[in-house]
Design a protein around this motif. Structure first.
Motif, PDB file in Angstrom:
ATOM      1  N   GLU A 224      49.731  46.552  47.129  1.00 46.62           N
ATOM      2  CA  GLU A 224      49.605  45.883  45.837  1.00 46.62           C
ATOM      3  C   GLU A 224      49.395  44.380  46.002  1.00 46.62           C
ATOM      4  O   GLU A 224      48.521  43.782  45.363  1.00 46.62           O
ATOM      5  CB  GLU A 224      50.854  46.140  44.992  1.00 46.62           C
ATOM      6  N   LEU A 225      50.198  43.765  46.873  1.00 48.39           N
ATOM      7  CA  LEU A 225      50.031  42.333  47.129  1.00 48.39           C
ATOM      8  C   LEU A 225      48.678  42.047  47.761  1.00 48.39           C
ATOM      9  O   LEU A 225      48.012  41.070  47.418  1.00 48.39           O
ATOM     10  CB  LEU A 225      51.145  41.826  48.038  1.00 48.39           C
ATOM     11  N   ARG A 226      48.275  42.901  48.694  1.00 46.74           N
ATOM     12  CA  ARG A 226      46.961  42.730  49.328  1.00 46.74           C
ATOM     13  C   ARG A 226      45.853  42.756  48.285  1.00 46.74           C
ATOM     14  O   ARG A 226      44.946  41.914  48.306  1.00 46.74           O
ATOM     15  CB  ARG A 226      46.726  43.830  50.357  1.00 46.74           C
ATOM     16  N   ASP A 227      45.936  43.701  47.367  1.00 50.40           N
ATOM     17  CA  ASP A 227      44.881  43.843  46.360  1.00 50.40           C
ATOM     18  C   ASP A 227      44.852  42.642  45.409  1.00 50.40           C
ATOM     19  O   ASP A 227      43.777  42.187  45.008  1.00 50.40           O
ATOM     20  CB  ASP A 227      45.079  45.138  45.574  1.00 50.40           C
ATOM     21  N   LYS A 228      46.031  42.127  45.059  1.00 46.56           N
ATOM     22  CA  LYS A 228      46.076  40.936  44.198  1.00 46.56           C
ATOM     23  C   LYS A 228      45.462  39.739  44.909  1.00 46.56           C
ATOM     24  O   LYS A 228      44.728  38.931  44.306  1.00 46.56           O
ATOM     25  CB  LYS A 228      47.521  40.626  43.793  1.00 46.56           C
ATOM     26  N   PHE A 229      45.760  39.607  46.205  1.00 49.32           N
ATOM     27  CA  PHE A 229      45.189  38.494  46.964  1.00 49.32           C
ATOM     28  C   PHE A 229      43.671  38.630  47.069  1.00 49.32           C
ATOM     29  O   PHE A 229      42.934  37.659  46.850  1.00 49.32           O
ATOM     30  CB  PHE A 229      45.803  38.431  48.362  1.00 49.32           C
ATOM     31  N   ASN A 230      43.205  39.830  47.410  1.00 46.54           N
ATOM     32  CA  ASN A 230      41.754  40.041  47.529  1.00 46.54           C
ATOM     33  C   ASN A 230      41.035  39.748  46.220  1.00 46.54           C
ATOM     34  O   ASN A 230      39.952  39.146  46.207  1.00 46.54           O
ATOM     35  CB  ASN A 230      41.467  41.485  47.957  1.00 46.54           C
ATOM     36  N   TYR A 231      41.639  40.171  45.115  1.00 51.61           N
ATOM     37  CA  TYR A 231      41.041  39.917  43.805  1.00 51.61           C
ATOM     38  C   TYR A 231      40.933  38.408  43.539  1.00 51.61           C
ATOM     39  O   TYR A 231      39.883  37.893  43.151  1.00 51.61           O
ATOM     40  CB  TYR A 231      41.882  40.589  42.717  1.00 51.61           C
ATOM     41  N   GLY A 232      42.039  37.700  43.774  1.00 50.91           N
ATOM     42  CA  GLY A 232      42.040  36.259  43.545  1.00 50.91           C
ATOM     43  C   GLY A 232      41.094  35.524  44.474  1.00 50.91           C
ATOM     44  O   GLY A 232      40.430  34.565  44.067  1.00 50.91           O
ATOM     45  N   LEU A 233      41.025  35.969  45.727  1.00 49.32           N
ATOM     46  CA  LEU A 233      40.119  35.344  46.696  1.00 49.32           C
ATOM     47  C   LEU A 233      38.678  35.444  46.224  1.00 49.32           C
ATOM     48  O   LEU A 233      37.914  34.463  46.277  1.00 49.32           O
ATOM     49  CB  LEU A 233      40.284  36.018  48.059  1.00 49.32           C
ATOM     50  N   GLN A 234      38.287  36.610  45.745  1.00 52.34           N
ATOM     51  CA  GLN A 234      36.916  36.795  45.277  1.00 52.34           C
ATOM     52  C   GLN A 234      36.634  35.930  44.047  1.00 52.34           C
ATOM     53  O   GLN A 234      35.549  35.347  43.926  1.00 52.34           O
ATOM     54  CB  GLN A 234      36.658  38.266  44.956  1.00 52.34           C
ATOM     55  N   ILE A 235      37.615  35.832  43.144  1.00 52.73           N
ATOM     56  CA  ILE A 235      37.451  34.992  41.957  1.00 52.73           C
ATOM     57  C   ILE A 235      37.216  33.536  42.361  1.00 52.73           C
ATOM     58  O   ILE A 235      36.326  32.856  41.828  1.00 52.73           O
ATOM     59  CB  ILE A 235      38.687  35.093  41.032  1.00 52.73           C
ATOM     60  N   THR A 236      38.009  33.040  43.315  1.00 54.87           N
ATOM     61  CA  THR A 236      37.874  31.635  43.724  1.00 54.87           C
ATOM     62  C   THR A 236      36.541  31.378  44.422  1.00 54.87           C
ATOM     63  O   THR A 236      35.987  30.283  44.319  1.00 54.87           O
ATOM     64  CB  THR A 236      39.030  31.198  44.634  1.00 54.87           C
ATOM     65  N   LYS A 237      36.040  32.375  45.117  1.00 56.54           N
ATOM     66  CA  LYS A 237      34.722  32.214  45.743  1.00 56.54           C
ATOM     67  C   LYS A 237      33.622  32.213  44.676  1.00 56.54           C
ATOM     68  O   LYS A 237      32.658  31.440  44.762  1.00 56.54           O
ATOM     69  CB  LYS A 237      34.474  33.317  46.769  1.00 56.54           C
ATOM     70  N   ASP A 238      33.779  33.073  43.684  1.00 53.20           N
ATOM     71  CA  ASP A 238      32.764  33.171  42.629  1.00 53.20           C
ATOM     72  C   ASP A 238      32.728  31.925  41.746  1.00 53.20           C
ATOM     73  O   ASP A 238      31.651  31.498  41.311  1.00 53.20           O
ATOM     74  CB  ASP A 238      33.019  34.404  41.754  1.00 53.20           C
TER      75      ASP A 238
END
Length: 254
Positions: A224-238
């Motif tokens: 769950e934490l991994r998925d939240k981090f991955n989601y946020g990482l992609q948002i910040t890149k976008d």
């Protein structure tokens, strides 16, 4: 009439204060994530639980999910032990191929890239590690251990090879022509250039990409934490905020 207005004003102010107090009391505290991270190594980590490119990228990714992050710092060689003993939520830097039954790896979020750098005036052709032969080279401490057998064998034959702890001094030795080649991480070089006050570092230079880059991920105790981090990482890149963090720390004219 004036007294009535005054009373109404007091009641309105009291109502606002009570509403605010009620909101504060009933609001849930922000989720907190705690990670093991390495010791300070600018620009990746500048001070413990404070500034640094690596720490900011992680915090920014979790901020998308309204999660705060704190870090426990220790030598990288002890990060697995720290993860087990400190009851933390994960490890801030692991190779993406790392395999552990209780660790869920994120998408890579940061890259380390060692390079060789020379002054353009030397007109060196350095396309592989063996091309360092015959040159004066200054590298970071324990480079022979970290950069592999081929590098260790090549520099062992050099008449003038040094490893130094102070990486700012590497920059000085290159631009003052006291070393022909320096070997260090490209982001450390770019950070040092951005924060160097001397004019002599403006000489033209050439970067030789003779080492493989290394991507790193965050390891978490839950998917769950991994998925939240991955989601946020992609948002910040976008949205460009990921690149803004890099630009804030690194010299750009390269």
């Amino acid at each position: 009439m004036k007294n009535l207005k005054h009373v109404l004003s007091l009641w309105l102010g009291l109502a606002i204060q009570l509403a605010y107090a009620n909101e504060v009391m009933n609001s849930s505290p922000k989720e907190m994530v705690e990670l093991v991270a390495g010791l300070p190594k600018p620009p990746f980590i500048i001070d413990e639980n404070g500034n640094g490119m690596q720490l900011e990228l992680i915090r920014q990714a979790f901020d998308v999910s309204d999660i705060d992050v704190s870090f426990i710092h220790m030598p990288l060689g002890r990060n697995i032990m720290g993860y087990r003993h400190e009851n933390v939520d994960g490890i801030a830097i692991l190779p993406p191929e790392y395999d552990h039954p209780t660790i869920y790896l994120s998408e890579p979020y940061i890259t380390y890239q060692n390079v060789a750098i020379s002054l353009l005036e030397h007109n060196f052709t350095i396309e592989k590690i063996a091309d360092l032969s015959g040159k004066s080279v200054v590298s970071f401490q324990n480079a022979k251990k970290f950069l592999g057998d081929e590098f260790g064998k090549t520099v062992s034959y050099l008449v003038d090879y040094r490893e130094i702890h102070d990486q700012k001094k590497q920059i000085d030795l290159l631009f003052l022509r006291r070393a022909e080649v320096i070997v260090l991480d490209i982001n450390i070089f770019r950070y040092m250039l951005k924060h160097h006050s001397e004019q002599y570092v403006m000489k033209p230079f050439k970067i030789h990409y003779i080492f493989n880059k290394r991507d790193y991920a965050v390891g978490f105790k839950s998917a769950e934490l991994r998925d939240k981090f991955n989601y946020g990482l992609q948002i910040t890149k976008d949205n460009g905020s990921y690149q803004m963090v890099l630009d804030n720390y690194l010299y750009q004219s390269m």
